[in-house]
Enzyme design. Sequence first.
Site, PDB file in Angstrom:
ATOM      1  N   ASP A  81       0.824  -1.211   0.000  1.00 24.67           N
ATOM      2  CA  ASP A  81       0.000   0.000   0.000  1.00 24.67           C
ATOM      3  C   ASP A  81       0.853   1.254   0.000  1.00 24.67           C
ATOM      4  O   ASP A  81       2.032   1.237   0.372  1.00 24.67           O
ATOM      5  CB  ASP A  81      -0.945   0.017   1.199  1.00 24.67           C
ATOM      6  CG  ASP A  81      -0.207   0.111   2.539  1.00 24.67           C
ATOM      7  OD1 ASP A  81       0.770  -0.658   2.728  1.00 24.67           O
ATOM      8  OD2 ASP A  81      -0.595   0.930   3.388  1.00 24.67           O
ATOM      9  N   GLU A 175       0.270  -1.110   5.665  1.00 29.79           N
ATOM     10  CA  GLU A 175       1.329  -0.649   6.563  1.00 29.79           C
ATOM     11  C   GLU A 175       1.190   0.828   6.855  1.00 29.79           C
ATOM     12  O   GLU A 175       1.449   1.286   7.977  1.00 29.79           O
ATOM     13  CB  GLU A 175       2.704  -0.959   5.940  1.00 29.79           C
ATOM     14  CG  GLU A 175       3.885  -0.732   6.864  1.00 29.79           C
ATOM     15  CD  GLU A 175       4.437   0.698   6.827  1.00 29.79           C
ATOM     16  OE1 GLU A 175       5.308   1.031   7.652  1.00 29.79           O
ATOM     17  OE2 GLU A 175       3.995   1.487   5.964  1.00 29.79           O
TER      18      GLU A 175
END
Length: 410
Positions: A81, A175
Site C-alpha cells: 500500500d 502498513e
Amino acid sequence: MKQELTQRLIKYVKINTRSNPYSDTIPSSENQFDLANILLEECREMGLKDVSMDKHGIVMATLPSNIDKKVATIGFIAHMDTADFNSENVSPRIIENYDGKDILLNEDLNIITDIETFPNLLKYKGDTLVVTDGLTLLGADNKAGISNILTAMNHLIQNPDIKHGDIKIAFTIDEEIGTGAESFDVEKFNADFAFTVDGAGYGEMEYETFNAAASKVTFKGGSVHPGSAKDAMINANILVHEFISALPQYERPEHTEKYEGFYLVTDSHATIEDGSLELIIRDHDKTLFEAKKAYLDHIVKEMNQKYNQTVVTIETKDSYYNMEEILKDHMEIIDLAKKAIEKVGLTPIVEPVRGGTDGSRLSFMGLPTPNLFTGSDNFHGKHEFASIDAMQKSTETILEIIKLNTQMME
C-alpha cells in the site's frame, strides 16, 4: 540488475494501492489486491515455492535452501500500500545521470523539487532517478522494497552457485495506516528473523521506532440563539481550539527531531453544537510516551471542570511500540545487516525511525524485524523519488545478508 529494478519499479508504481484510514475492511482498499495478484503470479513464474495469498491479500513465498546444513531462515518483507496522498495515474519519469540541481517536475504548474528544501538530493548526484510529474506520489514507498526483494530472489534463482538457506518473502497490506501487521501470520511465515525493506537512502538501517498511539476527541457544545447566548451557549468550535491550544507548542513535528516525540493533530471538524478532533502521539521513550497520553487526559479533565459539565471526551488506543525493546536482545541481527552494508561498499547509517514499520508490530509478535534501506526518498508526497543505483545497493545488501548468514555456519 539495474534494468530489472527499473522495469519492476515502473510497473508497480503505476498500480494505485493507496490504503484508506477510514475503511473497516481488510485490506482497507480493494485495489491492493490488484498488485497482490500480480506479485502472486510473478513469484510463481520466477520459480519460488509455497507461493500463496491469504484472504487479506498478503502474499508469501519461499526460496528453498540449496545447502545440506541448517542455517537460520531469513525473511524479507515489503508493503504494497501507499500513503494517504494522490496515487491515481502515477506517471514516473526517469532522469539519467542526475546533475545535482533542482528538478522540474511539472512545467505547466511550476512544481519543482529544489535543493534548498530537499538537500538530501545531493546524495544521489550522478544516479539514475525516478521522479513524479508533481501531481501524485511515486509509490517507491514501498514498491522499491518489493522490487529489490524480487530482484534479489531472481538473482539467486539465476545463480544457483550462490549458497543459501531457506528464504521467506512477504508483501503486506495497510502498513501506511498501521493495521496490516495485525493480519500477518508469523507462524505460517516461519522465519527465524526478518527485515522490512522499507527505509530510505544509501546504507540506512533502523531498529528503533516510535511508540505510537492515536486519539479521537469528541466535543459537545450547546447551540443557542446568539441574541440570548450569554451564559448559555457553549461553542464546540471554541472547544476544539481550546484543546489544540493546550497542547505543548514546541512538541509538534515541525519543531522536533531525532529522539524528540510529538503530538500531531491530523483532523478536526466542528459546528457550534458538535466537534471532533483526531491526533497521534509519538515518542521513542516509553515513559515519555505514557506521559503524553496522560497529559491528553489532563486537558480533558481541566476543560470539563472549567465548564462544570462533560464537554470533552477522549478515546486513545496504542498503535505500535518501539521495536528496540525486542531487538536489543537480538543485536546479532543488527550486526549481520551492518556487515552486509559494509560488504557492498557503504557505511551503515543507524538512526531511529521517526515513524513505524511493519517490524514495529512483527517484532512484538515473535518475529524480530529491523528495517533496511530501499534507495528511495522524500516519501508520502509529490517530491518522492527513487534512485535505481541506491536500489541496486539495497538489493546487493539483501544478497550479502543471505551469503553472510550461510558463511556464519561454516
